[in-house]
Design a protein around this motif. Structure first.
Motif, PDB file in Angstrom:
ATOM      1  N   GLY A 173      16.670 -24.464 -10.924  1.00 26.57           N
ATOM      2  CA  GLY A 173      16.311 -23.410 -10.269  1.00 26.57           C
ATOM      3  C   GLY A 173      17.296 -23.173  -9.068  1.00 26.57           C
ATOM      4  O   GLY A 173      17.361 -21.972  -8.547  1.00 26.57           O
ATOM      5  N   LEU A 174      17.800 -24.179  -8.547  1.00 28.14           N
ATOM      6  CA  LEU A 174      18.683 -24.087  -7.248  1.00 28.14           C
ATOM      7  C   LEU A 174      19.981 -23.262  -7.835  1.00 28.14           C
ATOM      8  O   LEU A 174      20.672 -22.378  -7.234  1.00 28.14           O
ATOM      9  N   LEU A 175      20.704 -23.619  -8.902  1.00 24.89           N
ATOM     10  CA  LEU A 175      21.592 -22.897  -9.527  1.00 24.89           C
ATOM     11  C   LEU A 175      21.191 -21.364  -9.646  1.00 24.89           C
ATOM     12  O   LEU A 175      21.983 -20.351  -9.382  1.00 24.89           O
ATOM     13  N   GLY A 176      19.834 -20.975 -10.092  1.00 30.89           N
ATOM     14  CA  GLY A 176      19.480 -19.450 -10.070  1.00 30.89           C
ATOM     15  C   GLY A 176      19.460 -19.273  -8.827  1.00 30.89           C
ATOM     16  O   GLY A 176      19.754 -17.754  -8.683  1.00 30.89           O
ATOM     17  N   HIS A 177      19.146 -19.877  -7.811  1.00 29.37           N
ATOM     18  CA  HIS A 177      18.924 -19.136  -6.343  1.00 29.37           C
ATOM     19  C   HIS A 177      20.346 -18.860  -5.804  1.00 29.37           C
ATOM     20  O   HIS A 177      20.693 -17.623  -5.407  1.00 29.37           O
ATOM     21  N   ALA A 178      21.487 -19.769  -6.101  1.00 24.50           N
ATOM     22  CA  ALA A 178      22.754 -19.496  -5.889  1.00 24.50           C
ATOM     23  C   ALA A 178      23.291 -18.368  -6.512  1.00 24.50           C
ATOM     24  O   ALA A 178      24.083 -17.550  -5.813  1.00 24.50           O
ATOM     25  N   THR A 179      23.053 -18.056  -7.880  1.00 25.52           N
ATOM     26  CA  THR A 179      23.476 -16.946  -8.489  1.00 25.52           C
ATOM     27  C   THR A 179      22.775 -15.749  -8.203  1.00 25.52           C
ATOM     28  O   THR A 179      23.424 -14.634  -7.950  1.00 25.52           O
TER      29      THR A 179
ATOM     30  N   ALA B 269      26.178  -8.726  -3.337  1.00 24.98           N
ATOM     31  CA  ALA B 269      27.101  -7.805  -3.776  1.00 24.98           C
ATOM     32  C   ALA B 269      26.092  -6.445  -3.947  1.00 24.98           C
ATOM     33  O   ALA B 269      26.497  -5.431  -4.397  1.00 24.98           O
ATOM     34  N   CYS B 270      25.004  -6.623  -3.320  1.00 24.96           N
ATOM     35  CA  CYS B 270      23.802  -5.538  -3.057  1.00 24.96           C
ATOM     36  C   CYS B 270      23.452  -5.064  -4.635  1.00 24.96           C
ATOM     37  O   CYS B 270      22.929  -4.062  -4.903  1.00 24.96           O
ATOM     38  N   ALA B 271      23.709  -5.937  -5.793  1.00 26.05           N
ATOM     39  CA  ALA B 271      22.824  -5.650  -6.895  1.00 26.05           C
ATOM     40  C   ALA B 271      21.371  -6.082  -6.910  1.00 26.05           C
ATOM     41  O   ALA B 271      21.001  -7.284  -7.353  1.00 26.05           O
ATOM     42  N   TYR B 272      20.645  -5.346  -6.295  1.00 27.34           N
ATOM     43  CA  TYR B 272      19.194  -6.079  -5.842  1.00 27.34           C
ATOM     44  C   TYR B 272      18.520  -6.064  -6.885  1.00 27.34           C
ATOM     45  O   TYR B 272      17.595  -7.206  -7.093  1.00 27.34           O
ATOM     46  N   ASP B 273      18.384  -5.427  -8.142  1.00 25.18           N
ATOM     47  CA  ASP B 273      17.621  -5.570  -9.253  1.00 25.18           C
ATOM     48  C   ASP B 273      17.697  -6.712  -9.772  1.00 25.18           C
ATOM     49  O   ASP B 273      17.071  -7.528 -10.224  1.00 25.18           O
ATOM     50  N   ASP B 274      19.354  -7.172 -10.006  1.00 28.80           N
ATOM     51  CA  ASP B 274      19.861  -8.401 -10.517  1.00 28.80           C
ATOM     52  C   ASP B 274      19.122  -9.580  -9.999  1.00 28.80           C
ATOM     53  O   ASP B 274      18.728 -10.481 -10.437  1.00 28.80           O
ATOM     54  N   ALA B 275      19.558  -9.386  -8.580  1.00 29.74           N
ATOM     55  CA  ALA B 275      19.086 -10.599  -7.522  1.00 29.74           C
ATOM     56  C   ALA B 275      17.578 -10.921  -7.582  1.00 29.74           C
ATOM     57  O   ALA B 275      17.225 -11.978  -7.782  1.00 29.74           O
ATOM     58  N   ARG B 276      16.694  -9.763  -7.587  1.00 31.64           N
ATOM     59  CA  ARG B 276      15.211 -10.035  -7.627  1.00 31.64           C
ATOM     60  C   ARG B 276      14.840 -10.773  -9.094  1.00 31.64           C
ATOM     61  O   ARG B 276      14.020 -11.505  -8.943  1.00 31.64           O
ATOM     62  N   GLN B 277      15.367 -10.450 -10.040  1.00 34.87           N
ATOM     63  CA  GLN B 277      15.167 -11.114 -11.322  1.00 34.87           C
ATOM     64  C   GLN B 277      15.525 -12.393 -11.449  1.00 34.87           C
ATOM     65  O   GLN B 277      14.855 -13.135 -11.853  1.00 34.87           O
ATOM     66  N   ILE B 278      16.661 -12.763 -10.959  1.00 35.70           N
ATOM     67  CA  ILE B 278      17.138 -14.296 -10.878  1.00 35.70           C
ATOM     68  C   ILE B 278      16.566 -15.086  -9.864  1.00 35.70           C
ATOM     69  O   ILE B 278      16.226 -16.104 -10.055  1.00 35.70           O
ATOM     70  N   PHE B 279      16.138 -14.179  -8.936  1.00 37.65           N
ATOM     71  CA  PHE B 279      15.349 -15.044  -7.887  1.00 37.65           C
ATOM     72  C   PHE B 279      14.100 -15.382  -8.345  1.00 37.65           C
ATOM     73  O   PHE B 279      13.413 -16.701  -8.304  1.00 37.65           O
ATOM     74  N   LYS B 280      13.452 -14.609  -9.062  1.00 41.42           N
ATOM     75  CA  LYS B 280      12.063 -14.928  -9.895  1.00 41.42           C
ATOM     76  C   LYS B 280      12.254 -15.821 -10.815  1.00 41.42           C
ATOM     77  O   LYS B 280      11.338 -16.764 -11.124  1.00 41.42           O
ATOM     78  N   PHE B 281      13.430 -15.937 -11.351  1.00 37.88           N
ATOM     79  CA  PHE B 281      13.581 -17.153 -12.371  1.00 37.88           C
ATOM     80  C   PHE B 281      13.580 -18.241 -11.627  1.00 37.88           C
ATOM     81  O   PHE B 281      12.928 -19.467 -12.265  1.00 37.88           O
TER      82      PHE B 281
ATOM     83  N   TRP C 296       7.934 -27.524  -3.973  1.00 40.61           N
ATOM     84  CA  TRP C 296       7.427 -26.857  -2.588  1.00 40.61           C
ATOM     85  C   TRP C 296       8.643 -26.585  -2.005  1.00 40.61           C
ATOM     86  O   TRP C 296       8.706 -25.491  -1.167  1.00 40.61           O
ATOM     87  N   HIS C 297       9.679 -27.360  -1.886  1.00 40.36           N
ATOM     88  CA  HIS C 297      10.909 -26.980  -1.133  1.00 40.36           C
ATOM     89  C   HIS C 297      11.899 -26.011  -1.689  1.00 40.36           C
ATOM     90  O   HIS C 297      12.367 -25.151  -0.830  1.00 40.36           O
ATOM     91  N   LEU C 298      12.047 -26.126  -2.902  1.00 38.70           N
ATOM     92  CA  LEU C 298      12.700 -24.985  -3.739  1.00 38.70           C
ATOM     93  C   LEU C 298      12.097 -23.747  -3.700  1.00 38.70           C
ATOM     94  O   LEU C 298      12.607 -22.682  -3.381  1.00 38.70           O
ATOM     95  N   ARG C 299      10.775 -23.830  -3.788  1.00 37.32           N
ATOM     96  CA  ARG C 299       9.817 -22.376  -3.608  1.00 37.32           C
ATOM     97  C   ARG C 299      10.071 -21.855  -2.220  1.00 37.32           C
ATOM     98  O   ARG C 299      10.175 -20.722  -2.309  1.00 37.32           O
ATOM     99  N   ALA C 300      10.060 -22.570  -1.204  1.00 36.67           N
ATOM    100  CA  ALA C 300      10.292 -22.085   0.144  1.00 36.67           C
ATOM    101  C   ALA C 300      11.497 -21.236   0.116  1.00 36.67           C
ATOM    102  O   ALA C 300      11.791 -20.329   0.909  1.00 36.67           O
TER     103      ALA C 300
END
Length: 442
Positions: free
Chosen positions: A202-208, A215-227, A238-242
């Motif tokens: 999850g932390l790797l996903g957050h960094a990605t 890069a302002c690739a907002y749709d990609d970012a939103r999808q990976i944030f939700k992963f 709870w800490h990663l969730r925050a």
């Protein structure tokens, strides 16, 4: 240049010469490279010629397929008398197209000539296609501590790179890492390892995701944030969730959706008793930034006060490792960004002092944060202060931001150029605007 960097320069050229915004992206450039689009519209061809220093469309490999009457063919030498049976016809060096296209490039003929021997030649635009059949290495069937450390190491590297260089340049590498390490979630593991693994991935996903956001690739970012958020929810972190909800909020605020950003921060603060003081400060600053964008003056000041109160009780030793970035400089910069909006709306705030503290406090490991705070300080000074001082600050900001591959940092520079337009008659400001234009076009 990466595909996105080329697209950005083409968009800048088109805006300067047409006055209209265009949104070419890395996907469109990829279609040009692969030959999916062979003949882009005239304005795009002109911009590409200028940016790439090409004299003609043909120098870029563009072909108007509607004008080609037929494909190139290989002429066969006529058999010599008496040798027809002994030696079958063979290709000669006199290769030429049919249908009146005398200037078709030689490498096109060569490609046609070699089709019969397995397509040994490839144009530069198709070289990457040769890598498509490569198989990724198989993921392990069972996961232990060593794999978790690999995931954490990859995440740390991406985070460090983003702070120092920006996220736009290595997004594809980050995506590939996430796809591969994501497979580990299906491997066998003990219950304890499973919890740590989901948190690490999850932390790797957050960094990605944050690289995509940068890069302002907002749709990609939103999808990976939700992963990443799903990883945290799966094991109750709870800490990663925050952290993920904070970044989701900041992206929505950045892209002009402060109400949605406020929702994400409120969701993260539902059980603030489970979070450290540093995490609470991080969330209150994000909340303040959303409230400022919504024009809620008193609520913004209250949120900044809550952030300051939480940060006064911070205890870094008890924070998750990924919160190490949130130091005094980061706190000053985040709250300064929130107060910036109130200041340009005509209110007296501490925005300038806080942004200056961020610039002074950020170390060499946080080039992007320092550059963005310095750019914001220059914009603020240009808007409500001395334009001469703003020009000095702005020139320093261009130097820092010019080393980054960050579209967010570039957007802040564009905002500074807009504010500088109010004082275009000041020589120092005129020089700054010239430097900004050059930096944004490069």
């Amino acid at each position: 240049m990466s595909r996105q960097e080329l697209a950005d320069r083409v968009n800048a050229y088109l805006f300067d010469h047409t006055g209209r915004l265009h949104e070419l992206d890395d996907n469109y450039i990829g279609k040009l490279e692969r030959g999916i689009i062979r003949w882009p519209q005239a304005a795009y061809r002109e911009a590409l010629r200028s940016v790439l220093g090409a004299a003609t469309d043909r120098d870029l490999g563009f072909v108007n397929t509607r004008r080609l009457q037929s494909a190139p063919v290989v002429r066969l030498a006529a058999p010599q008398p008496g040798l027809a049976d002994a030696h079958p016809p063979h290709p000669t060096t006199a290769l030429e197209p049919m249908g009146g296209e005398p200037d078709v490039k030689r490498h096109e003929f060569l490609r046609a000539a070699f089709v019969g021997v397995g397509g040994l030649l490839a144009s530069p635009s198709t070289l990457l296609d040769l890598l498509a059949p490569l198989r990724p290495t198989d993921a392990p069937k069972r996961v232990g501590r060593s794999e978790i450390e690999q995931v954490r190491g990859a995440a740390d590297l991406l985070v460090s790179w983003g702070h120092s260089h920006g996220g736009a340049g290595v997004r594809e590498a980050a995506n590939a890492q996430l796809r591969w390490f994501g497979q580990l979630l299906n491997a066998q593991a003990t219950p304890e390892v499973r919890v740590e693994l989901h948190e690490a991935v999850g932390l790797l996903g957050h960094a990605t995701a944050h690289m995509a956001f940068d890069a302002c690739a907002y749709d990609d970012a939103r999808q990976i944030f939700k992963f990443a958020l799903a990883c945290s929810e799966e094991v109750g972190s709870w800490h990663l969730r925050a952290k993920v909800l904070s970044s989701l909020a900041r992206q929505e605020i950045w892209r002009g959706e402060p109400d949605l950003g406020l929702t994400y921060t409120e969701l993260a603060l539902v059980r603030s008793d489970r979070l450290t003081a540093t995490e609470q400060a991080m969330l209150h600053t994000a909340r303040a930034r959303a409230l400022a964008k919504l024009g809620r003056y008193q609520d913004t000041l209250r949120a900044v006060g809550q952030a300051d109160e939480a940060f006064a009780h911070t205890a870094p030793a008890g924070d998750p490792p990924w919160m190490a970035y949130y130091d005094a400089a980061q706190h000053a910069g985040d709250t300064g960004h929130a107060l910036f909006d109130l200041t340009v709306q005509g209110h007296r705030t501490e925005a300038a002092d806080r942004l200056q503290a961020a610039v002074d406090g950020h170390t060499a490991d946080y080039v992007r944060s320092r550059a963005m705070s310095q750019t914001k300080l220059a914009s603020l000074t240009m808007a409500v202060g001395d334009p001469h001082e703003a020009a000095r600050l702005g020139l320093a900001a261009v130097t820092d931001a010019g080393r980054l591959h960050s579209r967010r940092a570039a957007m802040d520079l564009a905002e500074l150029r807009t504010y500088a337009g109010r004082h275009a008659g000041v020589p120092e400001v005129a020089e700054l605007r010239h430097r900004l234009t050059t930096a944004l076009a490069s």
